[in-house]
Design a protein around this motif. Sequence first.
Motif, PDB file in Angstrom:
ATOM      1  N   ASN A 211     -74.429  55.338  24.186  1.00 22.26           N
ATOM      2  CA  ASN A 211     -75.588  56.067  24.701  1.00 22.26           C
ATOM      3  C   ASN A 211     -76.254  56.892  23.602  1.00 22.26           C
ATOM      4  OD1 ASN A 211     -75.305  55.081  27.302  1.00 22.26           O
ATOM      5  ND2 ASN A 211     -74.062  56.815  27.996  1.00 22.26           N
ATOM      6  N   SER A 212     -75.437  57.583  22.808  1.00 22.82           N
ATOM      7  CA  SER A 212     -75.979  58.379  21.705  1.00 22.82           C
ATOM      8  C   SER A 212     -76.609  57.483  20.641  1.00 22.82           C
ATOM      9  CB  SER A 212     -74.877  59.235  21.066  1.00 22.82           C
ATOM     10  OG  SER A 212     -74.377  60.177  21.992  1.00 22.82           O
ATOM     11  N   LEU A 213     -75.958  56.371  20.386  1.00 20.49           N
ATOM     12  CA  LEU A 213     -76.458  55.457  19.359  1.00 20.49           C
ATOM     13  C   LEU A 213     -77.791  54.827  19.775  1.00 20.49           C
ATOM     14  CD1 LEU A 213     -75.529  54.423  16.593  1.00 20.49           C
ATOM     15  CD2 LEU A 213     -74.617  52.404  17.757  1.00 20.49           C
ATOM     16  N   SER A 214     -77.981  54.633  21.066  1.00 23.36           N
ATOM     17  CA  SER A 214     -79.252  54.092  21.556  1.00 23.36           C
ATOM     18  C   SER A 214     -80.404  55.038  21.228  1.00 23.36           C
ATOM     19  CB  SER A 214     -79.184  53.844  23.066  1.00 23.36           C
ATOM     20  OG  SER A 214     -78.247  52.845  23.384  1.00 23.36           O
ATOM     21  N   VAL A 215     -80.125  56.341  21.325  1.00 23.18           N
ATOM     22  CA  VAL A 215     -81.142  57.343  20.968  1.00 23.18           C
ATOM     23  C   VAL A 215     -81.427  57.282  19.471  1.00 23.18           C
ATOM     24  CG1 VAL A 215     -81.705  59.800  20.910  1.00 23.18           C
ATOM     25  CG2 VAL A 215     -80.467  58.847  22.871  1.00 23.18           C
ATOM     26  N   VAL A 216     -80.353  57.175  18.673  1.00 21.34           N
ATOM     27  CA  VAL A 216     -80.515  57.079  17.217  1.00 21.34           C
ATOM     28  C   VAL A 216     -81.324  55.830  16.860  1.00 21.34           C
ATOM     29  CG1 VAL A 216     -79.308  56.790  15.025  1.00 21.34           C
ATOM     30  CG2 VAL A 216     -78.373  58.329  16.769  1.00 21.34           C
ATOM     31  N   LEU A 217     -81.030  54.712  17.524  1.00 16.97           N
ATOM     32  CA  LEU A 217     -81.738  53.466  17.253  1.00 16.97           C
ATOM     33  C   LEU A 217     -83.219  53.592  17.595  1.00 16.97           C
ATOM     34  CD1 LEU A 217     -81.628  50.532  16.375  1.00 16.97           C
ATOM     35  CD2 LEU A 217     -80.962  49.905  18.697  1.00 16.97           C
TER      36      LEU A 217
ATOM     37  N   GLN B 107     -82.634  49.564   6.168  1.00 17.11           N
ATOM     38  CA  GLN B 107     -81.186  49.391   6.152  1.00 17.11           C
ATOM     39  C   GLN B 107     -80.528  50.207   7.257  1.00 17.11           C
ATOM     40  OE1 GLN B 107     -79.623  47.249   4.259  1.00 17.11           O
ATOM     41  NE2 GLN B 107     -77.586  47.742   5.072  1.00 17.11           N
ATOM     42  N   LEU B 108     -81.046  51.414   7.504  1.00 12.38           N
ATOM     43  CA  LEU B 108     -80.498  52.260   8.562  1.00 12.38           C
ATOM     44  C   LEU B 108     -80.670  51.598   9.923  1.00 12.38           C
ATOM     45  CD1 LEU B 108     -79.295  54.930   9.541  1.00 12.38           C
ATOM     46  CD2 LEU B 108     -81.619  55.889   9.561  1.00 12.38           C
ATOM     47  N   GLU B 109     -81.851  51.032  10.179  1.00 19.42           N
ATOM     48  CA  GLU B 109     -82.078  50.360  11.455  1.00 19.42           C
ATOM     49  C   GLU B 109     -81.175  49.142  11.599  1.00 19.42           C
ATOM     50  OE1 GLU B 109     -85.631  48.207  14.063  1.00 19.42           O
ATOM     51  OE2 GLU B 109     -86.081  49.123  12.129  1.00 19.42           O
ATOM     52  N   PHE B 110     -81.018  48.402  10.510  1.00 17.11           N
ATOM     53  CA  PHE B 110     -80.168  47.216  10.520  1.00 17.11           C
ATOM     54  C   PHE B 110     -78.727  47.574  10.888  1.00 17.11           C
ATOM     55  CE2 PHE B 110     -77.264  44.390   8.168  1.00 17.11           C
ATOM     56  CZ  PHE B 110     -77.590  43.180   8.752  1.00 17.11           C
ATOM     57  N   GLU B 111     -78.172  48.580  10.221  1.00 14.78           N
ATOM     58  CA  GLU B 111     -76.785  48.963  10.464  1.00 14.78           C
ATOM     59  C   GLU B 111     -76.609  49.570  11.858  1.00 14.78           C
ATOM     60  OE1 GLU B 111     -74.474  48.025   8.659  1.00 14.78           O
ATOM     61  OE2 GLU B 111     -75.516  47.483   6.812  1.00 14.78           O
TER      62      GLU B 111
ATOM     63  N   GLU C 233     -89.328  41.900   9.162  1.00 10.12           N
ATOM     64  CA  GLU C 233     -90.455  42.101   8.256  1.00 10.12           C
ATOM     65  C   GLU C 233     -90.085  43.075   7.141  1.00 10.12           C
ATOM     66  OE1 GLU C 233     -93.589  43.401  10.792  1.00 10.12           O
ATOM     67  OE2 GLU C 233     -94.166  41.366  11.403  1.00 10.12           O
ATOM     68  N   GLY C 234     -89.319  44.103   7.502  1.00 11.52           N
ATOM     69  CA  GLY C 234     -88.891  45.069   6.493  1.00 11.52           C
ATOM     70  C   GLY C 234     -87.969  44.465   5.460  1.00 11.52           C
ATOM     71  N   ARG C 235     -87.243  43.419   5.830  1.00 13.04           N
ATOM     72  CA  ARG C 235     -86.333  42.732   4.909  1.00 13.04           C
ATOM     73  C   ARG C 235     -86.977  41.488   4.301  1.00 13.04           C
ATOM     74  NH1 ARG C 235     -80.928  44.430   5.749  1.00 13.04           N
ATOM     75  NH2 ARG C 235     -80.108  42.428   5.016  1.00 13.04           N
ATOM     76  N   HIS C 236     -88.259  41.291   4.601  1.00 13.84           N
ATOM     77  CA  HIS C 236     -89.034  40.158   4.061  1.00 13.84           C
ATOM     78  C   HIS C 236     -88.406  38.814   4.418  1.00 13.84           C
ATOM     79  CE1 HIS C 236     -91.270  43.156   1.823  1.00 13.84           C
ATOM     80  NE2 HIS C 236     -90.143  43.610   1.295  1.00 13.84           N
TER      81      HIS C 236
ATOM     82  N   ALA D 184     -77.349  36.650  10.940  1.00 14.82           N
ATOM     83  CA  ALA D 184     -78.098  35.729  10.082  1.00 14.82           C
ATOM     84  C   ALA D 184     -78.921  36.489   9.053  1.00 14.82           C
ATOM     85  CB  ALA D 184     -79.002  34.836  10.933  1.00 14.82           C
ATOM     86  N   GLN D 185     -79.426  37.677   9.438  1.00 14.95           N
ATOM     87  CA  GLN D 185     -80.220  38.479   8.508  1.00 14.95           C
ATOM     88  C   GLN D 185     -79.404  38.931   7.305  1.00 14.95           C
ATOM     89  OE1 GLN D 185     -82.733  41.614  10.295  1.00 14.95           O
ATOM     90  NE2 GLN D 185     -82.198  40.719  12.270  1.00 14.95           N
ATOM     91  N   ARG D 186     -78.119  39.109   7.514  1.00 15.06           N
ATOM     92  CA  ARG D 186     -77.253  39.577   6.427  1.00 15.06           C
ATOM     93  C   ARG D 186     -77.123  38.527   5.333  1.00 15.06           C
ATOM     94  NH1 ARG D 186     -71.610  41.341   8.692  1.00 15.06           N
ATOM     95  NH2 ARG D 186     -71.405  42.081   6.560  1.00 15.06           N
ATOM     96  N   TYR D 187     -77.176  37.260   5.728  1.00 12.86           N
ATOM     97  CA  TYR D 187     -76.888  36.184   4.776  1.00 12.86           C
ATOM     98  C   TYR D 187     -78.096  35.317   4.440  1.00 12.86           C
ATOM     99  CZ  TYR D 187     -72.190  37.591   6.083  1.00 12.86           C
ATOM    100  OH  TYR D 187     -71.057  38.330   6.322  1.00 12.86           O
ATOM    101  N   SER D 188     -79.172  35.466   5.203  1.00 16.36           N
ATOM    102  CA  SER D 188     -80.365  34.671   4.933  1.00 16.36           C
ATOM    103  C   SER D 188     -81.063  35.157   3.665  1.00 16.36           C
ATOM    104  CB  SER D 188     -81.323  34.765   6.126  1.00 16.36           C
ATOM    105  OG  SER D 188     -82.551  34.168   5.823  1.00 16.36           O
TER     106      SER D 188
END
Length: 221
Positions: A20-26, A44-48, A95-98, A128-132
């Motif tokens: 629940n707290s993490l949803s607010v952070v996201l 990177q913060l949004e990704f993690e 888009e942020g990770r191109h 997939a974003q981590r390795y693409s």
Amino acid sequence: MPTKNHFPTLLASTIHDIKNSLSVVLQLTRIFSSKYKNDPDLTQLEFETHRINNSLMQLLVMYKIDHNKFQADIDEHPVCDILADVRAQHILLLEGRHISLSIQCKADLLFCDNTLVCNALSTLLNNAQRYSRSSIFLSAYPDGDFTCLAIEDDGEGYPAAMLENDPNDLNKLDWISGNTGLGLHFVSTIAALHENKGRQGYIKIDNDSRLGGARFRLFLP
């Protein structure tokens, strides 16, 4: 004082509170990412944060399944809407990770638990974003008596050990390297919850992506 038998329930409750707290952070992270576009640190913060949120969701679902407290909510959903929802969750981050995301939908309707399937695809797309390198392809199409939902990337592909292991067998997951395949085990479990006329959902992984990297396929009856 709680006994060790109460620990799983306490852990599940704690995970729920953290989620629940993490949803607010996201949500806040997405607001800042939208405001300050092309900031690599925010990307990177949004990704993690998204990864952690998905992992907590998986833990809660697996806990409920293990304690017979979960039942899939199967209903009819347009397949193209499912792919669009998953894309909407990730487009700013991609888009942020191109990384470009192409979608091809050749399927019509699907009887499934929409929340679970979207979370499963979101988890795999996040991975997939981590390795693409630069491209991901998301598709849906009929395959015999099943609908196949596929994610393909242009990375280096799945490690040989992961291709050899059964994602349903927790004893064969690699807990040391960190590349456990736990996400695949979760999606495989979700797939198996979908049954129709004696047919059960399942997954397949290989390195036959049309983009040259890994290919994941979720088959739902």
